[in-house]
Each structure stands twice: as C-alpha cells, then as structure tokens.
Design a protein around this motif. Structure first.
Motif, PDB file in Angstrom:
ATOM      1  N   CYS A   1       0.834  -1.217   0.000  1.00  8.61           N
ATOM      2  CA  CYS A   1       0.000   0.000   0.000  1.00  8.61           C
ATOM      3  C   CYS A   1       0.860   1.254   0.000  1.00  8.61           C
ATOM      4  CB  CYS A   1      -0.929  -0.005   1.207  1.00  8.61           C
ATOM      5  SG  CYS A   1      -2.289  -1.177   1.074  1.00  8.61           S
ATOM      6  N   ALA A   2       1.670   1.406   1.041  1.00 13.00           N
ATOM      7  CA  ALA A   2       2.473   2.623   1.149  1.00 13.00           C
ATOM      8  C   ALA A   2       3.526   2.697   0.046  1.00 13.00           C
ATOM      9  CB  ALA A   2       3.144   2.687   2.516  1.00 13.00           C
TER      10      ALA A   2
ATOM     11  N   ILE B   1      -1.418   6.302   5.497  1.00 15.01           N
ATOM     12  CA  ILE B   1      -1.924   7.668   5.320  1.00 15.01           C
ATOM     13  C   ILE B   1      -0.861   8.688   5.731  1.00 15.01           C
ATOM     14  CG2 ILE B   1      -3.636   9.329   6.153  1.00 15.01           C
ATOM     15  CD1 ILE B   1      -5.610   6.978   6.351  1.00 15.01           C
ATOM     16  N   GLY B   2      -0.123   8.384   6.792  1.00 17.36           N
ATOM     17  CA  GLY B   2       0.947   9.285   7.207  1.00 17.36           C
ATOM     18  C   GLY B   2       2.027   9.413   6.152  1.00 17.36           C
ATOM     19  N   ILE B   3       2.390   8.269   5.554  1.00 20.01           N
ATOM     20  CA  ILE B   3       3.405   8.298   4.497  1.00 20.01           C
ATOM     21  C   ILE B   3       2.883   9.053   3.275  1.00 20.01           C
ATOM     22  CG2 ILE B   3       4.681   6.846   2.864  1.00 20.01           C
ATOM     23  CD1 ILE B   3       4.932   4.784   5.150  1.00 20.01           C
TER      24      ILE B   3
ATOM     25  N   ALA C   1       0.656  11.440   3.376  1.00 20.56           N
ATOM     26  CA  ALA C   1       0.642  12.863   3.735  1.00 20.56           C
ATOM     27  C   ALA C   1       2.041  13.455   3.597  1.00 20.56           C
ATOM     28  CB  ALA C   1       0.135  13.031   5.162  1.00 20.56           C
ATOM     29  N   TYR C   2       3.040  12.702   4.002  1.00 16.70           N
ATOM     30  CA  TYR C   2       4.424  13.153   3.850  1.00 16.70           C
ATOM     31  C   TYR C   2       4.762  13.329   2.368  1.00 16.70           C
ATOM     32  CZ  TYR C   2       9.526  12.721   3.656  1.00 16.70           C
ATOM     33  OH  TYR C   2      10.850  12.908   3.381  1.00 16.70           O
ATOM     34  N   ALA C   3       4.339  12.347   1.557  1.00 23.30           N
ATOM     35  CA  ALA C   3       4.602  12.434   0.115  1.00 23.30           C
ATOM     36  C   ALA C   3       3.861  13.616  -0.504  1.00 23.30           C
ATOM     37  CB  ALA C   3       4.187  11.134  -0.573  1.00 23.30           C
ATOM     38  N   ALA C   4       2.646  13.880   0.001  1.00 27.79           N
ATOM     39  CA  ALA C   4       1.830  14.965  -0.563  1.00 27.79           C
ATOM     40  C   ALA C   4       2.359  16.343  -0.192  1.00 27.79           C
ATOM     41  CB  ALA C   4       0.386  14.830  -0.090  1.00 27.79           C
TER      42      ALA C   4
END
Length: 696
Positions: free
Chosen positions: A343-344, A678-680, A682-685
């Motif tokens: 997923c991530a 989702i955290g990863i 958000a970091y990517a975004a």
C-alpha cells in the motif's frame, strides 16, 4: 471502441449540461484524456467525468455555440482515448468513503441477527475483486484485502471487517484525489488559446478561429502578428522574428517562394501565406501527446516500487499462513494479513510525483510526466542553446561611432527620427536608446521602409539612410570601407552593426548586441551548486557573438558556435557516450533533434510548438530561475520517495512482528497499518521542493 456510441443529453441548463453513454463506463477508457479532449475546446470552462455512472458534466460559456462540437467529439472519441492494455477505473469518492465509515461505526449497534448479512453485503465487492485478481493476476494486494475481510466475516468479527473496508476506501480516495488534483492542473496548463486569424475567402478578408483554417487558405499576416500556420509565402515581403523557430537572434527576410513556420512574428511588412499545415486534428494530436506523457507514463522508480510491492505481497501472505500453521490462531493470521507493504510503497510514489508536478506547475514549470521528473533529478550535464535561453533574443544599442563633426547624440537623434515608426527590432533598440537620453527627435518626411534592409527618410530635407552595410554600400552605392577596422573590432565583441548615411556619405557606425538575461549568471551558479558538473552552450550564430556571451558567463565549461540542428544532436550524443546524463535547454524548431535525443529536453516559455512538443519540461515563465526550481523539486522528490520507501518497510515489518506474536489485534493491526500508510501519503503529498528559498 464501439461504433457510433449513443451519447444522450440527460440534463441541460444555460452554460451547463450532462451527457450519459455506456461507452463512458468502458474500463479501457482514459477519463483524463477524454476530459482534456473536451476541455481543449474554446469556451469550455470545466469538464467532470464519472465513469461509474457513465456521465460527463460540461460547463461552458452560455453565449458560445459549442454544444454541437462537444457532442460530435464525444460520439467520435479517437482511439488514443482507449487503453485496453491498461484499464483504468475511478476510485472511491468521498460519499463512498463516508458511507463505509458510517457503516463500520454503526455495526456494533445493529442487532446481532443483522450484523452478518449487513457485513457480508458490504464485503461482496472486495471479495469479488480479490477472487478475480487471484485468478487473473495472482497474489496481489487485492487478495490480501479480501482475505482479511473474509477471515473477519468467518470469525463473525463484523466490526473489524467493516472498519478495515472503510480504511482501505479512505486510502484509495486519498490516492485518487491527489492524482486528480495534479492532473487537473496539467490539463489547465495545456489548454490552447483561442487564437484567430485572417484569411481570404471569396475575395474578401475574414476573421476566423484558428481551428477553422483549411489547407490551401490564403492567410494574411501583418506587422506585430504571429504567423499562425505553416505555409508558403505567395506574395509580399516581411522581416520575421523567427528566434523561437530558427534560434537566430536577427530577423529573417520572408519573400515569395519561401516557406514559413507558425510562431514567427512579423516585425515589419505584410505576407500572404498559402496554408500547408493547419487543422484542429494536428493541434489535438499535440495535446494528446502531452497528456499521454503527463498522465500515463510511469518513472523507473515507480515501476521498481510497484514490482517490489507486488513481490512483498506473497511474503505477507506466506507469513500469515505460517503463523496460522504454527499457532492455529485465525485472529493472528488475520492480523498479519492486515499488514501490507505494498500500500504505502505503491501509493507514495504516484502521490509524491503528482504533487511535485502540481507544485512545479503552480510555479511555472510544466513537467510532462514522471519520467521527466525522475530524469531531471539525476542529470549531471546541462546544455543551453544560446539565443532565447541565456539571452533574451532582443537587441540593445551599445556603441555609437560618429564620423565628421557629428556628436553621438546628434547621430542617435537622426537615426531615431528615421526609425521612429519602424517596427524592426533594430529600430526599437535605437528608439529605446534615444528615449533613455531624453533626446528630441527631428521631424521626418517621405519615410520608406526597405524590408530586411533598412529605412530611408528625409530629415530637414536631407536624406538619411539607416540600415545594414549591404543596404548602404551595395544598394545605395555609399562606401563603408573607412570604418572597416572599427567594424571588425565590434564584430569581435559579438555585436551587430548598423550604418547611417546622410546626403550620400557615411556619417556613423552603430553597434547592437543581444542582451544577456539578467538572471543567467546567478542561475548558472545555482545550477552548478545543485549538482550539474558540466555546463555547455551551443548556438547556430557565428563564433564572435557566441564567444562574447560566453565571456560573460564564467560557469560555462564548453562552448560551440555555428552549429546546424543535427550538430547539436551529435554533441548531445557524444556527451551521453561519455557516460553523462544530459539535459538540453532550447526554444526553437532547430533545437528539436537535441531536445529529443537528450535525457531531458527543456523548452523555454516562448518556444516554438515543435520544441514544446519535443521537450519533457517546459518553463512557463520567461525566467531561467525556473530551472533551479525544477531541479530542486526533482531532487526533493527523490529524497521523499527514498524516505517513504524505507519508512514503509520499517513500520510494516514492525507491525508484522507484533501481529505475528499476538501483541496486537486484527483491528489494531489494520488501523496502524492504514494510519502509517496515510501518514506516508501525507508526507509524500507535502513534497513541494525548496521553493521559498529559490523564489526569494
């Protein structure tokens, strides 16, 4: 593609209507291509497509007659709109995410007799998708998702199954929305302008939209206008600023029998051009290529991360089966299966790349696809075409050498008076210099512009000639040999010469030079600091002006002059053979071979259409600092992707150990896994590049 698909208008109000068709639900249809295909029409403001319901909503100028054209396009979608080898689907919308979250939340409060049927019904799409994936593609993440749902249902742990489904839906929505946001920006950047042009029809000049032009039309082009078609000059003469097409800083002389390309600017004169290459199909093919590069391609990193993610799915599945075999605990096995590396790993790459492309576009840099972004971060050699990139392609007056008893101001005032109403770049440079000195211009009469040669005018009843040596000496018979020595020195400095005669005798020599971009020097230093270890300048101009520019730019490592387009491409090939990764910056048709052969082609904002097509990166602002920004975003994206990958591996490996040893439940395992994903994401975004520092 089905023949003559039925497209029906189901709702309509002024400026907005909705159409439906079964063809819009075709899984091979590319929604991004279709929406851009319609949005490219003049007077269309916005296009929204829902493949699930098979509908498209179009918002347009209510005063424009555009609906018929939209319907024709929707009924005759080109083959490029369909990708049978890469089916696409629209991900969950916010309503679906909210529904699944609400369903999971109310599950514990339902009567026990209803929880089972309710949860099985919610899980059917996931279970069917997992079964289909297992049969057609093998062990993929969809199989893991279905297995977790199935095991939760089998253990009658309905809340866990529904909560896992809500989390998966949220993760899919975040990916879809991030990608859609970046795609919408790209489509807006690629929207063509609704240009108009003048043509002869039935013996009269008429103004038409550019997409109505036909091969064979006689197109009229006057001073200050852009040549809108590729064609053959059949009458008239003009001085054409073809900098963006040929790379030459000086205007070219267009006359009958000469072919001209779209993009050139008529500086003076008037042309009647027989159109040889026109049509919206050519324009749409260009837009289609842009979209195909921007929206469909994957970078090498993305392909690698997808491969890695797919290979880790069987590992997770095997660990889950092993845990069940050793412990007999379906709960522990489900906890393990709820943890998925892919997923991530899979989602972070497109999110980071699309976000980078989005923010680059917002700041004036169009990246045509993930491959361009990745390559831009790894290149070590940067090649510039001189004219229009390191220089403005605009002339400025640098020297005035008066003869006899004239002063510089007297010469400049005479020249500016003669040139005052002349639209030539040389004339503009002379007038600019006179205005900067606040000189009063003498009255003129009997002005005669000799296209591509010079100007003849009477000032105080005395004939003044201003122009090239060919005009003064060969056409007018006035000797210029007395200034040969000075002329050679000025040419050695890379300057263009302008001669002035009064009453049949030479009275002044003036010199002009293409202006170096004010930001060029600082940009080259910043590019060197960003990791480019070899900077090269190429030009089709003669050696003198090229080396004069090079002398002002100390960061250049290699300079070549007098090149043909194929010579530039050969230099690119030679540097690549030396093991270098090469980016090329240009703006003219003559740069296209080099743009295509480089690892990354970069086109300036005012570049010719062919150069913009050939390039992978387009600077939308007329400023070289965009290169530094693009490089920063590319390298920052590479760092974000590296951190995202190893964060995903580290976090999910820890969760697997905790799940396998029974330290966390299935719900906790799924929650932590999806929270980390989702955290990863958000970091990517948040990947924007170091914009603030670069823009200061």
């Amino acid at each position: 593609m089905p023949d003559n698909p039925s497209v029906q208008v189901v709702h309509s109000i002024p400026g907005r209507f909705r159409v439906k068709s079964r063809v819009f639900t075709n899984p091979a249809l590319d929604p991004d291509y279709v929406t851009a295909f319609i949005a490219a029409l003049p007077a269309v403001f916005q296009v929204r497509m829902n493949t699930g319901s098979g509908s498209i909503v179009v918002e347009h100028d209510p005063g424009a007659d555009v609906r018929d054209e939209i319907m024709i396009r929707l009924k005759n979608l080109p083959n490029e709109a369909f990708l049978p080898e890469a089916p696409r689907g629209s991900g969950p919308d916010l309503f679906e995410v909210g529904t699944r979250t609400f369903a999971a939340a109310i599950t514990p409060f339902l009567p026990r007799s209803l929880q089972g049927p309710f949860s099985w019904a919610l899980s059917i799409p996931t279970l069917m998708n997992g079964a289909e994936t297992l049969v057609t593609e093998g062990l993929k993440v969809e199989v893991l998702d279905a297995s977790v749902r199935l095991m939760s249902l089998a253990r009658k742990n309905y809340f866990v199954g529904n909560a896992v489904g809500a989390m998966l839906s949220m993760a899919a929505y975040l990916e879809e929305s991030s990608t859609r946001q970046a795609n919408d920006l790209l489509k807006n950047l690629l929207r063509p302008q609704a240009d108009r042009l003048r043509v002869e029809r039935d013996g009269a000049e008429v103004l038409i939209d550019s997409d109505q032009a036909m091969v064979g039309d006689i197109v009229i082009c006057g001073p200050g206008e852009m040549i809108p078609v590729d064609g053959l000059v059949i009458s008239g003469e003009a001085s054409v600023n073809a900098c963006s097409i040929t790379g030459e800083s000086s205007p070219v002389h267009a006359r009958p029998g000469i072919e001209v390309l779209s993009g050139g600017i008529i500086e003076e004169g008037r042309l009647r051009v027989e159109a040889l290459n026109v049509g919206k199909e050519t324009s749409m093919a260009r837009i289609g290529k842009f979209l195909e590069k921007s929206l469909r391609t994957q970078s090498g990193h993305q392909r690698w991360s997808n491969t890695l993610a797919d290979r880790l799915v069987p590992l997770t599945f095997g660990i889950g089966l092993g845990v069940y075999a050793l412990t007999g605990s379906a709960a522990r096995a489900a906890s393990v299966l709820a943890v998925d590396y892919s997923c991530a790993i899979k989602l972070a790459t497109p999110v980071a790349v699309r976000t980078a492309m989005y923010h680059a576009g917002q700041n004036g840099v169009l990246l045509k696809g993930a491959q361009a972004l990745e390559a831009l971060g790894s290149v070590d050699t940067l090649i510039f075409d001189k004219t229009g990139t390191l220089t403005h392609g605009l002339l400025e007056l640098t020297d005035i050498l008066p003869l006899e008893d004239f002063t510089e101001d007297e010469v400049l005032a005479l020249a500016a008076g003669a040139e005052e109403h002349y639209g030539h770049p040389v004339a503009r440079a002379v007038l600019k210099a006179a205005r900067e000195k606040n000189l009063s211009l003498p009255p003129i009469s009997q002005v005669d512009f000799i296209v591509a040669h010079g100007v003849s005018a009477y000032v105080d009843d005395k004939r003044v000639l201003v122009g090239s040596r060919h005009f003064i000496e060969e056409d007018e018979g006035i000797s210029c040999t007395q200034v040969d020595g000075k002329a050679d020195l000025l040419q050695d400095e890379g300057k263009t010469l302008l001669y002035m005669a009064l009453e049949g005798r030479l009275v002044a020599l003036m010199a002009l030079r293409d202006t170096l971009r004010s930001e060029a020097g600082d940009t080259l230093k910043a590019l060197k600091a960003s990791g480019f270890n070899h900077l090269v300048m190429l030009s089709g101009d003669q050696p003198r002006p090229v080396h004069a520019v090079a002398d002002q730019l100390k960061e250049l490592d290699e300079v070549h002059a007098g090149l043909k387009p194929e010579d530039k491409a050969r230099i690119v090939a030679r540097l690549k053979e030396e093991g270098r990764k090469v980016a090329f910056v240009g703006d003219g048709v003559n740069d296209s071979p080099a743009l295509l052969s480089a690892d990354v082609g970069i086109c300036m904002s005012e570049g010719a259409d062919l150069a913009r097509d050939a390039a992978q990166v387009i600077l939308m602002k007329d400023d070289l600092k965009g290169l530094v920004l693009a490089r920063s975003i590319a390298r920052d994206t590479a760092r974000v992707l590296h951190n995202s990958l190893w964060s995903a591996v580290g976090i999910n490996s820890t969760l697997l150990v905790l799940a396998g040893t029974g330290r966390i439940s299935t719900l906790t395992s799924a929650a932590l896994h999806n929270a980390s994903t989702i955290g990863i994401l958000a970091y990517a975004a948040m990947n924007k590049g170091e914009q603030d520092a670069l823009q200061s």
